[in-house]
Enzyme design. Structure first.
Site, PDB file in Angstrom:
ATOM      1  N   THR A 183       0.142   2.577 -20.918  1.00  0.00           N
ATOM      2  CA  THR A 183      -1.342   4.396 -20.855  1.00  0.00           C
ATOM      3  C   THR A 183      -0.963   5.360 -21.655  1.00  0.00           C
ATOM      4  OG1 THR A 183      -1.190   4.123 -18.408  1.00  0.00           O
ATOM      5  CG2 THR A 183      -1.761   5.731 -18.496  1.00  0.00           C
ATOM      6  N   ARG A 211      -8.360  -1.219  -7.937  1.00  0.00           N
ATOM      7  CA  ARG A 211      -7.860  -0.427  -7.585  1.00  0.00           C
ATOM      8  C   ARG A 211      -7.524   0.480  -9.058  1.00  0.00           C
ATOM      9  NH1 ARG A 211      -3.906   0.362 -11.834  1.00  0.00           N
ATOM     10  NH2 ARG A 211      -1.778  -0.035 -11.119  1.00  0.00           N
TER      11      ARG A 211
HETATM   12  C1  SD4 Z   1      -1.332   2.404 -13.625  1.00  0.00           C
HETATM   13  N1  SD4 Z   1       0.540   3.705 -15.034  1.00  0.00           N
HETATM   14  O1  SD4 Z   1      -2.956   1.775 -14.103  1.00  0.00           O
HETATM   15  C2  SD4 Z   1      -0.886   2.644 -14.910  1.00  0.00           C
HETATM   16  C3  SD4 Z   1       0.033   1.548 -16.256  1.00  0.00           C
HETATM   17  C4  SD4 Z   1       0.702   2.091 -17.171  1.00  0.00           C
HETATM   18  O2  SD4 Z   1       1.422   1.824 -18.898  1.00  0.00           O
HETATM   19  O3  SD4 Z   1       1.101   3.389 -17.323  1.00  0.00           O
HETATM   20  N2  SD4 Z   1       0.797   1.233 -18.424  1.00  0.00           N
HETATM   21  O4  SD4 Z   1      -0.424   1.454 -13.271  1.00  0.00           O
END
Ligand code: SD4
Length: 319
Positions: A183, A211
Site C-alpha cells: 500500500t 472488506r
Molecule cells: C490492507 N494495509 O488493505 C493494506 C494492505 C497493505 O501493504 O498495506 N499492504 O490491509
C-alpha cells in the site's frame, strides 16, 4: 531550522515521491503533494498493489481504499471498497473538499464520484483476471480470510457457488507476504509547515467482498496533526486497524518521542497481541524529522525527499 518541505512514502515507490516533491519544492501544499503523489501510483498500478487491476476479491473484482487527512484542521476524506472508479485518492480529496462527511463506501461512493465527474470504468484487467482464475481453478478457491467457521472450499467458489456448506477448522492464512503488500502511505510537510498524510491501496488478494482494511481509516492507515506531525501505515490491515497505529505514533511524538521511537511503540503494541503480523509505520514531525518501524518482514524500504537531498533516497530498515 525545520527540515521542510519533506515527503516520506512507504515502500519503494519513487515515482510517487518524485511527483510529491515536485509539488512541495515549488511551494505547493502538503495536501496536493499527497493527492498527486498517490495518484501516480494509482495510474502506474505500483506493484499491482495500488490502483486498478490488482488484488481481486473473491468475486474477481478490484476495489479501492484511500484516505487523505489535512493536519491544519483535522479534516478527512476517505473512500472504502470504491468500485469501478480508478482515482480513489482524488475521490477522497473531493469528499474532504466538498462535503461535511469523512468516509464514503461501496457503490454509493461510486455514485458520489460520478456526481463529481469521475469516470466509471472496469478495474479488472487481464492480470487481475488471471490471478483470480488461478485462485479459483488451481488453488480451489482456498478461502484466504475465513476463520473458525469457514466455507467448504469445495462448495465455495466466489460467485460460482452458494455459501451453503460450512465446515469448522483452519486458521487464518498468512495475510501479507512479499506478494501481498505494498500500500502506498505518504506523509508530507510543506513550506508553510502544514502537515498532510494519506494512503491508497487495493487491499489484499481474494479478500471477502466488502472488506475494508486499515488504509482508509483515519488514525489507522494515516494521521496528520499540524501541531505534531504525521504517520502512515502499511501491512496486515485487518489486524492493524484494531490498534490505530498512525494515531498512536502521532500521540507518542506529541509526548516527545522521536519518529522512530514513536513508530516502534505503535508496532510493538500490535506485535504484543499478534506476534506474527506483518506491517510498518512511517512517521514525520512537523519540523521534518522522520523515521519508521516494521515487524514480520525481513526489511522495510521507504523513500524520503527533503531539502537536504538532490534526489529521493531509498532507506531500508531491518524489522
Ligand atoms: C490492507 N494495509 O488493505 C493494506 C494492505 C497493505 O501493504 O498495506 N499492504 O490491509
Amino acid at each position: 531550522d525545520p527540515n521542510v518541505p519533506i515527503i516520506v512514502t512507504t515502500w519503494n515507490f519513487q515515482n510517487s515521491t518524485i511527483k510529491a516533491w515536485d509539488i512541495l519544492s515549488n511551494g505547493g501544499s502538503a495536501l496536493d503533494a499527497i493527492e498527486e503523489g498517490a495518484t501516480v501510483c494509482e495510474v502506474l498500478q505500483c506493484n499491482t498493489a495500488v490502483g486498478f487491476g490488482g488484488r481481486p476479491d473473491e468475486n474477481g473484482e478490484t476495489t479501492l481504499d484511500a484516505l487523505i487527512m489535512d493536519g491544519r484542521n483535522m479534516n478527512v476524506g476517505a473512500v472504502g471498497a470504491l468500485r469501478r472508479v480508478k482515482s480513489a485518492m482524488s475521490v477522497a480529496r473531493n469528499i474532504l473538499e466538498y462535503t461535511k462527511h469523512s468516509f464514503l463506501v461501496g457503490d454509493q461512493a461510486t455514485e458520489f464520484a460520478l456526481k463529481m465527474g469521475f469516470k466509471e470504468e472496469s478495474l479488472i484487467t487481464s492480470y487481475s483476471t488471471s490471478l483470480w482464475a488461478k485462485w479459483r481453478d488451481e488453488d480451489n478457491c482456498q478461502p484466504n480470510f475465513w476463520t473458525n467457521v469457514k466455507p467448504n472450499p469445495n462448495e465455495y467458489c466466489g460467485p460460482y457457488n452458494k455459501l451453503d456448506t460450512l465446515v469448522t477448522g483452519q486458521k487464518r492464512n498468512v495475510l501479507v507476504d512479499e506478494f501481498n503488500h505494498d500500500t502506498i502511505g505518504l506523509v508530507a510537510v510543506d513550506r508553510n509547515g502544514d502537515v498532510a498524510a494519506g494512503t491508497s491501496t487495493n487491499g489484499l488478494n481474494f479478500k471477502i467482498p466488502g472488506r475494508i482494511g486499515d488504509s482508509p481509516i483515519a488514525g489507522s492507515g494515516a494521521y496528520a496533526d499540524n501541531t505534531v506531525g504525521g504517520a502512515a501505515a502499511t501491512g496486515d490491515g485487518d489486524v492493524m486497524l484494531r490498534f490505530n497505529p498512525s494515531f498512536l505514533t502521532v500521540e507518542e511524538m506529541r509526548r516527545g518521542a522521536s519518529p522512530t521511537t514513536a513508530a516502534q511503540t505503535a508496532i510493538a503494541r500490535i506485535a504484543s497481541y499478534y506476534p506474527s503480523f506483518s506491517g510498518a509505520v512511517i512517521a514525520v514531525t512537523k519540523d521534518g524529522e522522520y523515521g519508521a518501524a516494521c515487524h514480520g518482514l525481513q526489511t522495510f524500504p521507504y523513500v524520503v525527499q527533503d531539502i537536504s537531498r538532490e534526489t529521493c533516497e531509498l532507506i531500508n530498515i531491518n524489522c
